[in-house]
Design a protein around this motif. Structure first.
Motif, short mmCIF file in Angstrom:
data_model
loop_
_atom_site.label_atom_id
_atom_site.label_comp_id
_atom_site.label_asym_id
_atom_site.label_seq_id
_atom_site.Cartn_x
_atom_site.Cartn_y
_atom_site.Cartn_z
N GLU A 99 0.83 -1.21 0.00
CA GLU A 99 0.00 0.00 0.00
C GLU A 99 0.86 1.26 0.00
O GLU A 99 0.57 2.22 -0.71
N ALA A 110 0.95 4.13 -2.89
CA ALA A 110 0.61 5.51 -2.52
C ALA A 110 1.73 6.47 -2.89
O ALA A 110 1.46 7.55 -3.45
N ILE A 129 1.81 9.65 -5.73
CA ILE A 129 2.08 11.05 -5.38
C ILE A 129 3.27 11.60 -6.14
O ILE A 129 3.24 12.73 -6.62
N GLU A 167 1.41 15.85 1.73
CA GLU A 167 0.42 14.89 1.24
C GLU A 167 0.88 13.47 1.50
O GLU A 167 0.08 12.61 1.90
N THR A 168 2.15 13.20 1.32
CA THR A 168 2.69 11.87 1.57
C THR A 168 2.56 11.52 3.05
O THR A 168 2.14 10.42 3.40
N ASP A 226 0.39 12.71 5.19
CA ASP A 226 -1.03 12.50 5.47
C ASP A 226 -1.50 11.13 4.97
O ASP A 226 -2.21 10.41 5.66
N THR A 227 -1.05 10.78 3.76
CA THR A 227 -1.43 9.47 3.19
C THR A 227 -0.85 8.33 4.00
O THR A 227 -1.54 7.34 4.28
N LYS A 234 -2.74 7.33 7.03
CA LYS A 234 -3.99 6.61 6.79
C LYS A 234 -3.77 5.13 6.49
O LYS A 234 -4.73 4.36 6.44
#
Length: 171
Positions: free
Chosen positions: A104, A108, A112, A163-164, A166-167, A170
């Motif tokens: 995953e 991801a 990005i 963004e990385t 934050d991803t 998750k």
């Protein structure tokens, strides 16, 4: 008159943008900063480590390096078109299911970032302690060197780093 090197100009630009994210925008918390001159190989390294202000479980580190070849080539004005700095990112995240989560994470990050990256995930754990999680050291190396021409891209670059983070939070 002293003319700063590509490394110095990029380092200052990174510092300014990252410290603005910490002090003004309050999006991140800076955890560590390293500015090294390695005299044994005449190289420069700048590292700045931070977390998202509201999610401190995962750290991000920006790593900027300049080799002797890059520094000397620039100072001596050697006609090498490949003079610049190498750029890498390192994220540290604890995971419980490496078979699932590493895949995953890879997908991801590839979604990005551009294709011009080398992605490595290194898993570790403390021997002798019951294994409940692994520490995943996620290294993203950019294959092309950067120079002052990319300074205008730093804001977008840092948005991708956030963004990385934050991803990864998750996953």
């Amino acid at each position: 008159m002293y003319d700063p090197t590509i490394f110095e100009n990029l380092k200052v630009a990174f510092e300014n943008h990252v410290y603005d994210l910490d002090n003004i925008e309050r999006k991140i918390d800076i955890k560590n900063r390293v500015d090294q001159m390695d005299l044994s190989i005449i190289a420069r390294t700048f590292r700045i480590e931070f977390t998202l202000a509201d999610q401190s479980d995962i750290t991000a580190e920006i790593i900027l390096d300049a080799s002797l070849e890059d520094l000397a080539g620039e100072i001596l004005e050697v006609g090498n078109n490949n003079i610049g700095c190498t750029l890498a990112l390192k994220f540290i995240k604890n995971i419980q299911n490496p078979d699932l989560q590493c895949e995953e994470i890879e997908q991801a990050i590839k979604n990005i970032w551009e294709d011009d990256i080398e992605l490595t995930q290194i898993l570790s754990f403390i021997f002798g302690i019951e294994l409940s999680s692994y520490t995943n050291s996620i290294e993203v190396k950019f294959t092309k060197k950067i120079n002052e021409e990319q300074i205008s891209d730093l804001e977008m670059f840092l948005e991708h780093v956030l963004e990385t983070l934050d991803t990864l939070n998750k996953i």
